[in-house]
Design an enzyme around this catalytic site. Structure first.
Site, mmCIF file in Angstrom:
data_model
loop_
_atom_site.group_PDB
_atom_site.id
_atom_site.type_symbol
_atom_site.label_atom_id
_atom_site.label_comp_id
_atom_site.label_asym_id
_atom_site.label_seq_id
_atom_site.Cartn_x
_atom_site.Cartn_y
_atom_site.Cartn_z
ATOM 1 N N GLN A 100 0.831 -1.200 0.000
ATOM 2 C CA GLN A 100 0.000 0.000 0.000
ATOM 3 C C GLN A 100 0.865 1.250 0.000
ATOM 4 O OE1 GLN A 100 -3.461 -0.317 -0.218
ATOM 5 N NE2 GLN A 100 -2.924 1.695 -0.973
ATOM 6 N N GLU A 106 -10.285 0.754 3.159
ATOM 7 C CA GLU A 106 -10.481 0.251 1.800
ATOM 8 C C GLU A 106 -10.169 -1.256 1.729
ATOM 9 O OE1 GLU A 106 -7.648 2.027 -0.792
ATOM 10 O OE2 GLU A 106 -8.670 1.410 -2.634
ATOM 11 N N HIS A 107 -9.000 -1.642 2.246
ATOM 12 C CA HIS A 107 -8.589 -3.049 2.240
ATOM 13 C C HIS A 107 -8.376 -3.520 3.670
ATOM 14 C CE1 HIS A 107 -6.724 -1.132 -1.412
ATOM 15 N NE2 HIS A 107 -7.367 -2.119 -2.005
ATOM 16 N N HIS A 117 2.367 2.984 -3.203
ATOM 17 C CA HIS A 117 1.518 3.683 -4.181
ATOM 18 C C HIS A 117 1.756 5.189 -4.184
ATOM 19 C CE1 HIS A 117 -1.098 0.974 -6.268
ATOM 20 N NE2 HIS A 117 -1.448 0.351 -5.161
ATOM 21 N N ASP A 152 -5.699 -7.178 -6.083
ATOM 22 C CA ASP A 152 -5.513 -6.028 -6.978
ATOM 23 C C ASP A 152 -5.501 -6.459 -8.440
ATOM 24 O OD1 ASP A 152 -5.342 -4.197 -4.970
ATOM 25 O OD2 ASP A 152 -3.155 -4.121 -4.918
ATOM 26 N N HIS A 171 -53.878 15.198 -8.273
ATOM 27 C CA HIS A 171 -53.527 13.824 -7.933
ATOM 28 C C HIS A 171 -54.789 13.065 -7.525
ATOM 29 C CE1 HIS A 171 -49.419 15.362 -7.751
ATOM 30 N NE2 HIS A 171 -48.950 14.142 -7.507
#
Lengths: 431, 431
Positions: free
Chosen positions: A260, A329-330, A263, A363, A422
């Site tokens: 991670q 996220e993970h 990145h 991934d 209506h």
């Protein structure tokens, strides 16, 4: 050496909240610039695109042939790949396709007890636009993760926009476009490309949904165009939470945390373990691995600024609450029996079960989508799926009998809400 | 008398495109004001809420009891309703609940041919916030349509924010809140209330998703907070498309068109028919009905500005393409056999099948949600559903055998993308 937190520390709760609330997202004051670019593209179309592309990408869009990359070039890029890489992309594509096919929603069509026909039909959008970054972040895996769900959903037209700085395109991306069966590739990028997809230009027909990663300008353009088109979730810096007991190989867990961190300097890697000695071993392994990585500088910056290790007494009792607050996220569960932890973790983009499931396998080739909610958005949003490229139309049908059964209640409510037309449209039909 | 278009007119295509592209949404330059209000609420919490509420609603939030409406008051409002109204709300709630229960998504958990465990779990968000307008647009039906899907999804905490100008609340709304089982009702409105739900204040805990209709300030606040929380689709003016042959009672179709027009001067009602004489009859009925409606002034303004009638040669051959271009919120198919038309209409929020299914019955008691995509957004978005209050976590699990089967491809792709820590986390595990 980073500070290792322990849930036994008296100020742990405050320290942990500071980690949860920390904003890693950099404020980019690009909103005004993006508004201008979008307006210009809306008004002047291709002429504006050509000007921006000349200015930002150093690439000239003159002849028709300059504007797009033909399918044949993608097919050639695919054929030119080394065999192992071609096989790997093919395997990834097949597995992503299969996982997303299983995701297709079912239509409903039934008659209820009152005799009312009710249901819903899912249909694909007509056209999807995918943003594919140029340069370093041009990942073929990302293209597959965006284009294949669109194709599986049944989208008839998939258009890619991607910048080709100084005319250079990425052969891996072209090969992935061939595998995914993309219909159009336009050599434009930035906010102007997103605007072109949303509004349409002389050459580029408008699309209905725009997905895919991009820089701050691209993200802001998508945010501003939300409502004109559908978009995937606004993405922030990525993160991983590894929950691991002391029986793991510290080298494995170190690599997972670094996958991670490499990145981006804003990425975050967090370890929760019940073994303080193991935590120190992991950190030693991280230091050694960083020194060997070509991405070591980025990984170092991320780990030093945002890396966190938390030692708890009891993983099963303490880790789920921390994980739910982080809504990462993970989430890797590197334990022998991850089942119990999995069911207690309510908020996560994707969960990786057991010691043999590092995030990296997800991934690329496992099948589930790697486009996942970041920055605690797993509290309310989901990873990319076929549903992002589909929409649901509800339907209902009544006959005289069922109308007589439920119509009067509709008229009563319409009168109570002060909407007499209506009420009239109902009352005229009651027999 | 409005101009009746015919597909036989040589300039029909241009005229029709002008209708499709016409923006009925009024530009409200409220973005800056909303940004300021949200920042103030974020920084100063309840103190800011009290100031804004005093200024905008003429209502003073001092004691704790001023801030919220207790469940007992809602229960009392429910008990105090006239019997037919209480029964109508109960019927509506039961039918909405039943339709949305059938919508609950299924989890997946399977092992594929390579031995990889794959799946996805749907879970409710922890807390939902619903905006309920005060004054004229305070519709109990809207509250049911927002709160019941959240409850069915499994949301544990549902908080309503609603302005009570000069302290006045709407007993119908309170009764609906009782029926839907809402947990909290806060007497705040406007952008400041949306900010309080998103960021949380001293009294109001933050929520994960915010839905519900509101004015321009509320809509802009939701738009700006998209990403901090989940929101439902940005809504614009409402519209109905009625596709009707000449065998309908023109009075019925006129009432259906007016049931949209009476909402707001920006609403749009469109009739497509294959019978020019019938179109004129409908228009005559519209004129008569408008003169009898308490909402006649609004209906007149909407019909005169945005009403459209289109005569085609062949409904089945021509209407679907026009309907798909319009992608209307509501589509009525007032013909004997609506099945064939239904399957050709790809873009619509909701489809009303046959002569006995006016939109109004769907607005209140049929069961499907009446919160639907407007302004051509049915091209890419869906009506409100339980999915808006849920999110999906994917999961995957490998063992040594399945890892050996697909791991090497992941490592190959990681190297190709220049991510060596990704590759290492895989390679360490290959045996």
């Amino acid at each position: 050496m980073i500070n290792i937190l322990s849930t036994l520390q008296p100020d742990f709760a405050q320290k942990f909240e500071r980690i949860v609330e920390a904003r890693r997202e950099t404020d980019n004051d690009v909103a005004g610039q993006v508004t201008d670019i979008l307006q210009t593209v809306k008004l002047r179309g291709d002429a504006a695109l050509a000007e921006f592309t000349h200015r930002f990408d150093g690439y000239t869009l003159a002849e028709d042939a300059d504007w797009s990359i033909p399918p044949e070039a993608c097919e050639q890029a695919y054929k030119d790949l080394p065999g192992d890489l071609r096989d790997a992309l093919d395997l990834a594509a097949a597995r992503i396709r299969s996982y997303h096919e299983a995701q297709l929603p079912e239509n409903r069509d039934y008659v209820d007890a009152a005799g009312v026909r009710l249901g819903a039909i899912w249909r694909a959008v007509d056209a999807a636009g995918l943003y594919v970054p140029g340069g370093r972040a041009a990942y073929p895996s990302s293209l597959l993760m965006n284009a294949i769900p669109a194709r599986v959903a049944g989208v008839e037209r998939i258009a890619i926009v991607t910048p080709t700085p100084k005319g250079v395109s990425n052969p891996l991306v072209l090969a992935a476009a061939h595998i995914a069966g993309v219909d159009e590739i336009w050599r434009v990028g930035g906010a102007q490309a997103v605007g072109a997809l949303a509004y349409g230009t002389q050459r580029i027909r408008p699309v209905d949904v725009i997905t895919g990663p991009g820089n701050a300008w691209v993200a802001e353009a998508k945010r501003q165009l939300y409502g004109v088109v559908g978009i995937d979730m606004v993405a922030g810096p990525s993160e991983i939470l590894v929950i691991a007991d002391g029986s793991n190989d510290p080298d494995w867990i170190a690599a997972d945390l670094l996958s991670q961190a490499e990145h981006d300097p804003t990425s975050q890697s967090i370890l929760i373990t019940d073994d303080a000695v193991f935590a120190r071993q992991v950190e030693d392994c991280i230091d050694i691995q960083i020194s060997q990585l070509s991405t070591g500088r980025t990984a170092r910056a991320s780990w030093d600024a945002h890396g966190v290790m938390i030692v708890v007494n009891d993983l099963d009792a303490e880790a789920p609450a921390l994980a739910n607050r982080l809504a990462a996220e993970h989430v890797e569960l590197a334990v022998d029996n991850p089942e119990s932890l999995m069911h207690k973790i309510r908020h996560a983009g994707s969960i990786f079960l057991g010691r043999m499931t590092p995030e990296a396998v997800g991934d690329y080739v496992a099948g589930p989508n790697h486009v996942l909610p970041t920055g605690r958005r797993a509290r309310f949003s989901s990873g990319l799926s076929v549903l992002d490229f589909m929409k649901r139309t509800s339907f209902l049908g009544l006959d005289q009998t069922s109308f007589n059964a439920i119509g009067p209640a509709a008229a009563t409510l319409a009168h109570a809400e002060g909407l007499p037309a209506h009420a009239k449209s109902v009352e005229l039909r009651i027999k």
